[in-house]
Motif scaffolding. Structure first.
Motif, PDB file in Angstrom:
ATOM      1  N   ASP A 192       3.026 155.606  -0.627  1.00 35.05           N
ATOM      2  CA  ASP A 192       3.186 154.193  -0.277  1.00 35.05           C
ATOM      3  C   ASP A 192       3.871 154.080   1.085  1.00 35.05           C
ATOM      4  N   PRO A 193       3.196 153.533   2.102  1.00 36.92           N
ATOM      5  CA  PRO A 193       3.825 153.422   3.414  1.00 36.92           C
ATOM      6  C   PRO A 193       4.992 152.449   3.437  1.00 36.92           C
ATOM      7  N   GLY A 194       5.099 151.597   2.403  1.00 33.58           N
ATOM      8  CA  GLY A 194       6.222 150.675   2.316  1.00 33.58           C
ATOM      9  C   GLY A 194       6.085 149.426   3.158  1.00 33.58           C
ATOM     10  N   TRP A 246      -1.584 149.694  -2.109  1.00 33.40           N
ATOM     11  CA  TRP A 246      -2.135 149.953  -3.442  1.00 33.40           C
ATOM     12  C   TRP A 246      -3.119 151.126  -3.395  1.00 33.40           C
ATOM     13  N   LEU A 247      -4.038 151.080  -2.448  1.00 38.46           N
ATOM     14  CA  LEU A 247      -5.042 152.137  -2.330  1.00 38.46           C
ATOM     15  C   LEU A 247      -4.391 153.479  -2.006  1.00 38.46           C
ATOM     16  N   ALA A 248      -3.355 153.462  -1.186  1.00 44.14           N
ATOM     17  CA  ALA A 248      -2.663 154.702  -0.829  1.00 44.14           C
ATOM     18  C   ALA A 248      -1.978 155.323  -2.040  1.00 44.14           C
ATOM     19  N   ILE A 249      -1.392 154.489  -2.879  1.00 43.98           N
ATOM     20  CA  ILE A 249      -0.733 154.997  -4.091  1.00 43.98           C
ATOM     21  C   ILE A 249      -1.762 155.612  -5.034  1.00 43.98           C
ATOM     22  N   TRP A 250      -2.864 154.937  -5.204  1.00 44.62           N
ATOM     23  CA  TRP A 250      -3.930 155.499  -6.049  1.00 44.62           C
ATOM     24  C   TRP A 250      -4.361 156.867  -5.532  1.00 44.62           C
ATOM     25  N   GLN A 251      -4.579 156.950  -4.224  1.00 46.90           N
ATOM     26  CA  GLN A 251      -5.057 158.211  -3.664  1.00 46.90           C
ATOM     27  C   GLN A 251      -3.993 159.299  -3.757  1.00 46.90           C
ATOM     28  N   GLY A 252      -2.754 158.953  -3.496  1.00 46.60           N
ATOM     29  CA  GLY A 252      -1.676 159.937  -3.583  1.00 46.60           C
ATOM     30  C   GLY A 252      -1.515 160.479  -4.996  1.00 46.60           C
TER      31      GLY A 252
END
Length: 223
Positions: free
Chosen positions: A81-83, A91-97
């Motif tokens: 999450d870039p914050g 949201w998309l970044a959290i899913w991918q991470g």
């Protein structure tokens, strides 16, 4: 005496970590059901009785491994999450991470989201670590104006959603809260189907499908 005590504590922590590392290696070979304290001790060159001073039972070792895995995937989600920036992108970044961690640690993922372990009941201290990915997603929504979502929610589910709204500190109606739970379920369902081979013959490799699912679930919760 303080220095000596600190050295002992450090040595104990190091050996505890070695035990858990060996146990993770064995998970890849025999799975959680086949994990044995005696086998771990044997591989580390310990007498079998010595390992019980660190882990009194196989279940205690399993619990530590489970907590570690939940914390690790939670940390991956939080770090992704870039914050700042658009909530949808976060949201998309959290899913991918989350997916990236699972693909890099399939046996640890299977320990927490695979088949239940016969005879093992997870204690209460696994609950908080298990919630970290969900809370990372909730954090994206806490100061975000969501699209209005309407829908019929059964009374018993409405009460649960209202309770969760207060606990999570978000301003959202029961339909939004229930959709968030559905999205959380979809996240791990998609990862599990991918890792456990359920997409073979349909959307394999599942990269494009996963990315599309993440976007649709963002829309689904009102982002």
């Amino acid at each position: 005496m303080t220095t000596s005590r600190t050295a002992r504590e450090r040595a104990r922590a190091e050996l505890t970590q070695e035990i858990k590392d060996e146990a993770r290696r064995q998970l890849a070979e025999v799975g959680a059901q086949g994990l044995s304290l005696r086998a771990v001790a044997r591989e580390l060159g310990m007498v079998s009785s010595a390992i019980y001073r660190y882990f009194p039972s196989r279940d205690r070792l399993l619990t530590d491994l489970i907590v570690d895995a939940y914390n690790a995937i939670g940390e991956a989600a939080e770090a992704a999450d870039p914050g700042q920036g658009a909530p949808r992108d976060r949201w998309l970044a959290i899913w991918q991470g989350t997916r990236d961690w699972a693909r890099a640690h399939p046996h640890e993922y299977a320990l927490i989201y695979g088949s239940p372990i016969p005879g093992y009941a997870a204690p209460q201290d696994t609950v908080v670590p298990a919630s970290r990915v969900a809370l990372a997603l909730v954090k994206v929504l806490t100061r975000t104006e969501l699209r209005g979502i309407e829908g019929e929610v059964p009374p018993e589910l409405r009460a649960q959603a209202d309770s969760l709204t207060k606990v999570l500190g978000i301003i959202a109606g029961p339909e939004t809260v229930t959709r968030l739970i559905m999205a959380w379920t979809q996240l791990f369902g998609a990862i599990s189907f991918d890792l456990f081979g359920q997409y073979v013959g349909s959307v394999d490799p599942a990269d494009a499908f996963f990315a599309h699912s993440a976007k649709r679930m963002a829309e689904f919760v009102g982002l």
